[in-house]
Scaffold this active site. Structure first.
Site, PDB file in Angstrom:
ATOM      1  N   ALA A 104       0.828  -1.209   0.000  1.00  0.00           N
ATOM      2  CA  ALA A 104       0.000   0.000   0.000  1.00  0.00           C
ATOM      3  C   ALA A 104       0.861   1.257   0.000  1.00  0.00           C
ATOM      4  O   ALA A 104       0.358   2.346  -0.180  1.00  0.00           O
ATOM      5  CB  ALA A 104      -0.924  -0.002   1.219  1.00  0.00           C
ATOM      6  N   LYS A 105       2.162   1.115   0.209  1.00  0.00           N
ATOM      7  CA  LYS A 105       3.120   2.231   0.172  1.00  0.00           C
ATOM      8  C   LYS A 105       2.610   3.428   0.977  1.00  0.00           C
ATOM      9  O   LYS A 105       2.615   4.559   0.513  1.00  0.00           O
ATOM     10  CB  LYS A 105       3.443   2.594  -1.279  1.00  0.00           C
ATOM     11  N   ARG A 106       2.183   3.167   2.204  1.00  0.00           N
ATOM     12  CA  ARG A 106       1.632   4.207   3.048  1.00  0.00           C
ATOM     13  C   ARG A 106       2.732   5.099   3.621  1.00  0.00           C
ATOM     14  O   ARG A 106       3.901   4.692   3.721  1.00  0.00           O
ATOM     15  CB  ARG A 106       0.826   3.582   4.196  1.00  0.00           C
TER      16      ARG A 106
END
Lengths: 298, 298
Positions: A104-106
């Site tokens: 999700a590359k948060r």
């Protein structure tokens, strides 16, 4: 639960492969036979089709590979129902004994990053107690916001025994625009790598690796060699193999001599090796997964 | 729809304020009276409480400010039902004539970024046509993945007449770890700022600003001055005002002489100016919004 790094090592050893299967469902690539059943139901149909397809893929691939990486973006594109499909896929992967990595590359300021970390790992605090949301084993995280923004993910990983994979050198062709800038004598991605090493240092398992990993693209074999030497106890998540152009030879440098230290992701190459009209699509996925698992044998 | 930059300028001029109201719902801070109605329903209750609270906040604040920024992380923490609440909040804000900024700080390789951009703007392609997902006016984007990763957001903003706010210099105390590294003579955030200027250049509206904006924290007044001079036609989204420590004086430099060019976000200061036990919480929100709108008068 065992230490995340050791759980990942055990899964790689048990299956004998460093393959990570990426789940990136796309409507246009799904089998026609499956699409037909969901075509008239808008976003809910899209989400149901994604869940049905991904759950079937899990049945087909988990005999040979049990590190699974769903890509949040494609589920988000099916709206709230898509996020329910994501939840079903993560639950089922866990039941099948997989290590799950939510891609999700948060990243956000600390108070907000804590909410993302709770969603990924510990769950939401409610009056009826803490309720799991994604309950993933690991999450991909973007480092641009810096020290205090990554800290909640690192802390959550430590206290809940989960893992974090921080973007260091991404696989895309334009990834160098900032990552390759020379900052104080070294490229930016090396500075990010050093921070990962620091965050990782206090999370080492008995396998010798820690819970704070690095994303390093298969499309940059030279950087892979350099980063493996610089970060000897950091797990690498290596995207860009297969459809994006990275080869098995390109990724060899990511591994320690005993075969541990990296998991190599393939998404489209395993989940979409068929034409949508092909009634034998399930068999093609089994063959593609076996071949990829063999290429990434450890 | 008018050009995004002009639509934002018209909204600022019509309300006479550069205030952006951030919606960051947190269970522990909600009014007790509202919490009681949703306390026994797990994540669905959390999501329903967030929707009810945020929809009420929209009614209370939109008479004085109509730039609205929901923070995706807090809705995600309530799971799929939380994402449905996010959708309701965005829909209602649009009905009330607001400019909506989805603060999700998305970023990924191009094919995945396209899915995030479609979710934010154009919608999901399905057999029954394209179906809107978040349908926001603008999205916050993380630049770490570089050129081709930001391109799908820029293209989507241009073709659907939406806006993008790229993280340049974030408001958090540890934001400098990478953003302040000196790369080839200038800090990293200036390189990112230059890329934003380039992406923005072909999107200028009649107001003189473009569709590709920059996030620059109120907590860095010196950088705000420097970036305003370097990026004269870039809209700034300025977080960090109020609860994070930035003052009205700190953000003055973000504006062009006619008062346009920046929107200043306040989240907790406007939406949570009360004790959860306070039955008069709605009145406190009205007062806080009026005061903040006045401080950001243009």
């Amino acid at each position: 639960m065992s230490v995340f790094a050791d759980r990942l090592a055990e899964t790689v050893r048990a299956t004998g492969t460093a393959l990570c299967v990426g789940l990136d469902p796309r409507w246009a690539m799904l089998p026609h036979s499956l699409r037909e059943r969901h075509a008239d139901h808008g976003l809910d149909g899209l989400a149901d089709a994604y869940a049905e397809f991904c759950l079937r893929v899990l049945d087909l691939v988990t005999p040979v590979a049990r590190v699974i990486k769903p890509q949040a973006a494609f589920f988000e594109l099916a709206g709230p129902a898509g996020m329910r499909a994501l939840s079903q896929v993560l639950d089922r992967a866990r039941e099948l004994g997989c290590v799950t990595i939510l891609d999700a590359k948060r990243g956000d300021i600390a108070s907000t990053a804590t909410a993302y970390a709770d969603a990924a790992f510990a769950g939401a605090p409610t009056p009826s107690g803490t309720i799991p949301v994604w309950n993933a084993d690991a999450l991909t995280v973007n480092p641009y916001l810096g020290e205090d923004a990554v800290a909640p993910f690192v802390q959550a990983a430590r206290s809940d025994d989960r893992g974090v994979f921080v973007l260091v050198r991404t696989s895309n062709p334009g990834g160098g625009l900032f990552q390759n800038l020379i900052c104080e004598g070294r490229p930016l991605y090396r500075h990010v790598g050093d921070a990962v090493a620091r965050w990782n240092a206090e999370t080492l398992g008995t396998c010798g690796f820690g819970a704070i990993g690095a994303v390093v693209g298969a499309t940059h074999p030279r950087e892979l060699v350099e980063l493996r030497a610089a970060l000897p106890d950091v797990w690498f998540l290596v995207p860009g193999y297969g459809a994006q152009g990275g080869t098995a030879a390109d990724v060899r440098a990511a591994f320690r001599s005993d075969g541990l230290g990296a998991i190599v992701n393939s998404s489209r190459g395993i989940t979409f090796p068929f034409h949508p009209d092909d009634p034998a699509w399930e068999g093609k996925i089994i063959v593609a997964a076996k071949l990829a698992a063999e290429e990434m044998r450890v």
